[in-house]
Design a protein around this motif. Structure first.
Motif, PDB file in Angstrom:
ATOM      1  N   GLN A   6       0.811  -1.207   0.000  1.00  0.00           N
ATOM      2  CA  GLN A   6       0.000   0.000   0.000  1.00  0.00           C
ATOM      3  C   GLN A   6       0.849   1.264   0.000  1.00  0.00           C
ATOM      4  N   ARG A  52      -1.019  -1.444   6.105  1.00  0.00           N
ATOM      5  CA  ARG A  52      -2.302  -2.153   6.111  1.00  0.00           C
ATOM      6  C   ARG A  52      -2.297  -3.286   7.123  1.00  0.00           C
ATOM      7  N   ALA A 237     -13.562   1.806   9.858  1.00  0.00           N
ATOM      8  CA  ALA A 237     -12.436   2.622   9.394  1.00  0.00           C
ATOM      9  C   ALA A 237     -11.488   1.788   8.527  1.00  0.00           C
ATOM     10  N   TYR A 238     -11.275   0.547   8.916  1.00  0.00           N
ATOM     11  CA  TYR A 238     -10.399  -0.332   8.142  1.00  0.00           C
ATOM     12  C   TYR A 238     -10.986  -0.611   6.760  1.00  0.00           C
ATOM     13  N   GLU A 240     -13.169   1.222   5.187  1.00  0.00           N
ATOM     14  CA  GLU A 240     -13.220   2.470   4.434  1.00  0.00           C
ATOM     15  C   GLU A 240     -11.900   2.730   3.713  1.00  0.00           C
ATOM     16  N   ARG A 241     -10.809   2.360   4.379  1.00  0.00           N
ATOM     17  CA  ARG A 241      -9.497   2.638   3.788  1.00  0.00           C
ATOM     18  C   ARG A 241      -9.007   1.533   2.863  1.00  0.00           C
ATOM     19  N   TYR A 242      -9.287   0.286   3.272  1.00  0.00           N
ATOM     20  CA  TYR A 242      -8.685  -0.817   2.531  1.00  0.00           C
ATOM     21  C   TYR A 242      -9.708  -1.705   1.815  1.00  0.00           C
TER      22      TYR A 242
END
Length: 243
Positions: A6, A52, A237-238, A240-242
């Motif tokens: 990432q 990540r 949140a995890y 949403e990002r990944y």
């Protein structure tokens, strides 16, 4: 397939482990279990972790208090194999269990409010004290007769014996104790913790220890509810990002 890097940041297993007081072997085990996405390997075969992986580990730690190790593992493993609906189903099941525990607590509190005074053990058995046999009582509670016998051996139940047949007979107080034991067991209380509660319940002022246990139960349910919220926020949140 191994997760694509990432960013240019590279982390060693020890870097992830130290952040949460874990061993490097635990990090490898977590990757094998799917808690962490699969790591790329260097030319020499060393694992190369990224932010990540650090985020996945933080998410897992946040899920643990509310869901427990097995379910938290299942949630992230489902996410990492591209099966988010499986993860959401596991989350739903934890909330269903929490709701069931709340209902059980209300049932115990209702039973405590409705407790009848302890019958006089010396009083002769009459029509109102004929009692219940082990089979019908087990059916009422949805347990096996062997469970009631185990509770008796643990000192939780004190049925009398029919002088002619030798059968166990559960009078009003024994039925009450069986119902409360059943509810407390469903609430997660071990037998050794229930025994002193029932022992004091049988004596003068015996309801207060049980009331204290119920207050503690309320606290534990609130703590778990907050933990589920915290875990949900971390997972959201995890994702949403990944993704």
């Amino acid at each position: 397939m191994p997760e694509k890097l990432q960013s240019d940041v590279r982390l060693r297993p020890v870097d992830l482990a130290r952040a949460h007081g874990l061993s490097t072997q635990a990090i490898r085990n977590y990757e094998e279990a799917g808690i962490l996405p699969a790591a790329e390997r260097s030319a020499h075969g060393y694992r190369r972790y990224t932010p990540r992986h650090a985020a996945a580990l933080t998410t897992f730690v946040a899920l643990l208090p509310g869901h427990g190790h097995r379910t938290a593992t299942g949630i992230l493993a489902a996410v990492h194999r591209g099966a988010p609906d499986e993860a959401f189903t596991l989350i739903d099941e934890s909330h269903v269990q929490l709701l069931a525990d709340r209902r059980t607590l209300r049932s115990v509190e209702s039973a405590l409010r409705d407790l009848a005074p302890e019958p006089d053990a010396a009083a002769p058995a009459g029509p109102g004290r004929a009692g219940v046999l082990i089979g019908p009582l087990a059916d009422e509670l949805g347990v096996r007769p062997a469970t009631l016998r185990a509770w008796e051996r643990a000192g939780l139940l004190r049925p009398r014996r029919d002088p002619q047949t030798g059968y166990r007979v559960y009078d009003e107080s024994a039925v009450r104790d069986a119902r409360l034991t059943h509810q407390l067991r469903r609430g997660g209380y071990p037998l050794e913790d229930i025994a002193p509660l029932l022992g004091q319940l049988r004596s003068a002022g015996g309801r207060e220890p049980l009331a204290e246990a119920l207050r503690d139960w309320h606290t534990r349910l609130r703590t778990r509810a907050r933990a589920l919220l915290g875990g949900a926020a971390a997972l959201d949140a995890y994702l949403e990002r990944y993704g």
